[in-house]
Design a protein around this motif. Structure first.
Motif, mmCIF file in Angstrom:
data_model
loop_
_atom_site.group_PDB
_atom_site.id
_atom_site.type_symbol
_atom_site.label_atom_id
_atom_site.label_comp_id
_atom_site.label_asym_id
_atom_site.label_seq_id
_atom_site.Cartn_x
_atom_site.Cartn_y
_atom_site.Cartn_z
ATOM 1 N N SER A 28 6.588 11.102 5.094
ATOM 2 C CA SER A 28 6.460 10.391 6.360
ATOM 3 C C SER A 28 5.323 9.390 6.278
ATOM 4 O O SER A 28 4.241 9.702 5.775
ATOM 5 C CB SER A 28 6.205 11.369 7.504
ATOM 6 O OG SER A 28 5.885 10.680 8.702
ATOM 7 N N ILE A 29 5.559 8.184 6.795
ATOM 8 C CA ILE A 29 4.500 7.176 6.790
ATOM 9 C C ILE A 29 3.404 7.501 7.787
ATOM 10 O O ILE A 29 2.382 6.811 7.830
ATOM 11 C CB ILE A 29 5.061 5.771 7.059
ATOM 12 C CG1 ILE A 29 5.708 5.692 8.444
ATOM 13 C CG2 ILE A 29 6.055 5.379 5.981
ATOM 14 C CD1 ILE A 29 6.153 4.288 8.813
ATOM 15 N N ARG A 30 3.595 8.544 8.554
ATOM 16 C CA ARG A 30 2.560 8.993 9.478
ATOM 17 C C ARG A 30 1.753 10.158 8.907
ATOM 18 O O ARG A 30 0.877 10.697 9.591
ATOM 19 C CB ARG A 30 3.177 9.397 10.812
ATOM 20 C CG ARG A 30 3.944 8.265 11.495
ATOM 21 C CD ARG A 30 4.427 8.636 12.872
ATOM 22 N NE ARG A 30 3.319 8.781 13.815
ATOM 23 C CZ ARG A 30 3.468 8.983 15.118
ATOM 24 N NH1 ARG A 30 4.694 9.076 15.635
ATOM 25 N NH2 ARG A 30 2.407 9.110 15.896
ATOM 26 N N TYR A 55 -2.202 5.451 7.333
ATOM 27 C CA TYR A 55 -1.438 6.369 8.181
ATOM 28 C C TYR A 55 -1.648 6.138 9.673
ATOM 29 O O TYR A 55 -0.748 6.421 10.471
ATOM 30 C CB TYR A 55 -1.800 7.817 7.833
ATOM 31 C CG TYR A 55 -3.238 8.175 8.176
ATOM 32 C CD1 TYR A 55 -3.528 8.828 9.374
ATOM 33 C CD2 TYR A 55 -4.281 7.853 7.324
ATOM 34 C CE1 TYR A 55 -4.835 9.147 9.705
ATOM 35 C CE2 TYR A 55 -5.587 8.167 7.649
ATOM 36 C CZ TYR A 55 -5.863 8.811 8.842
ATOM 37 O OH TYR A 55 -7.159 9.133 9.171
ATOM 38 N N GLY A 57 -2.115 3.220 11.046
ATOM 39 C CA GLY A 57 -1.640 1.908 11.422
ATOM 40 C C GLY A 57 -2.563 0.761 11.093
ATOM 41 O O GLY A 57 -2.192 -0.401 11.289
ATOM 42 N N ARG A 73 4.881 -1.417 10.117
ATOM 43 C CA ARG A 73 5.563 -0.149 9.941
ATOM 44 C C ARG A 73 6.486 0.131 11.112
ATOM 45 O O ARG A 73 6.262 -0.325 12.231
ATOM 46 C CB ARG A 73 4.563 1.000 9.776
ATOM 47 C CG ARG A 73 3.743 1.292 11.025
ATOM 48 C CD ARG A 73 2.865 2.510 10.821
ATOM 49 N NE ARG A 73 2.087 2.822 12.012
ATOM 50 C CZ ARG A 73 1.345 3.905 12.157
ATOM 51 N NH1 ARG A 73 1.275 4.797 11.173
ATOM 52 N NH2 ARG A 73 0.667 4.105 13.281
ATOM 53 N N ASP A 74 7.525 0.884 10.818
ATOM 54 C CA ASP A 74 8.454 1.350 11.830
ATOM 55 C C ASP A 74 8.531 2.859 11.659
ATOM 56 O O ASP A 74 9.273 3.359 10.812
ATOM 57 C CB ASP A 74 9.824 0.698 11.652
ATOM 58 C CG ASP A 74 10.800 1.055 12.757
ATOM 59 O OD1 ASP A 74 10.597 2.077 13.444
ATOM 60 O OD2 ASP A 74 11.783 0.313 12.936
ATOM 61 N N THR A 75 7.764 3.554 12.435
ATOM 62 C CA THR A 75 7.670 4.999 12.256
ATOM 63 C C THR A 75 8.970 5.714 12.604
ATOM 64 O O THR A 75 9.274 6.755 12.035
ATOM 65 C CB THR A 75 6.528 5.577 13.096
ATOM 66 O OG1 THR A 75 6.714 5.233 14.475
ATOM 67 C CG2 THR A 75 5.191 5.025 12.628
ATOM 68 N N SER A 76 9.735 5.149 13.535
ATOM 69 C CA SER A 76 10.988 5.781 13.925
ATOM 70 C C SER A 76 12.004 5.766 12.798
ATOM 71 O O SER A 76 12.868 6.638 12.723
ATOM 72 C CB SER A 76 11.566 5.119 15.175
ATOM 73 O OG SER A 76 11.963 3.786 14.916
ATOM 74 N N ASN A 78 10.922 5.418 9.541
ATOM 75 C CA ASN A 78 10.182 5.838 8.365
ATOM 76 C C ASN A 78 10.207 4.772 7.269
ATOM 77 O O ASN A 78 10.561 5.037 6.115
ATOM 78 C CB ASN A 78 10.718 7.168 7.816
ATOM 79 C CG ASN A 78 9.674 7.938 7.030
ATOM 80 O OD1 ASN A 78 8.490 7.933 7.370
ATOM 81 N ND2 ASN A 78 10.102 8.612 5.965
#
Length: 124
Positions: A28-30, A55, A57, A73-76, A78
């Motif tokens: 996960s990019i988060r 992580y 942002g 980034r687009d966390t939704s 990934n």
């Protein structure tokens, strides 16, 4: 363990904007304390770190590219992307997305995980 894959145009004309996307799987990019970056390698030259998004942002860029590069980034979904404006033939390179844990709260010189790379050629 982290898997990355680049996608985007392989051929651009001078002055156009490059838009590459890195799809992330098995991670996960988060994820805390990770950086997600872009690195390129021009023909016959070494690797050039371009920038990264951390992580939380926050973005960081190579001084030589700061005025031209943007990382989102687009966390939704990934995934994260690179935009590089005002492309010229000197920007011809293999572009990689990569990820790495932070070391001592900093982005290390070596990235742990790499995509396969994608060739981008700038030509009129």
């Amino acid at each position: 363990q982290v898997q990355l894959q680049e996608s985007g145009p392989g051929l651009l004309k001078p002055s156009q904007t490059l838009d590459l996307t890195c799809s992330v799987s098995s991670g996960s990019i988060r994820t805390s304390y990770y950086a997600w970056g872009w690195i390129r390698q021009p023909p016959g030259k070494g690797l050039e770190w371009m920038g990264a998004i951390v992580y939380d942002g926050i973005t960081y860029y190579s001084p030589s590219l700061k005025s031209r590069a943007s990382i989102f980034r687009d966390t939704s979904k990934n995934r994260f992307s690179l935009q590089l404006t005002a492309m010229s033939p000197e920007d011809t390179a293999v572009y990689y997305c990569a990820a790495t844990p932070l070391v001592g709260g900093r982005i290390p010189s070596e990235f742990a995980y790499w995509g396969q790379g994608t060739q981008v050629t700038v030509s009129s």
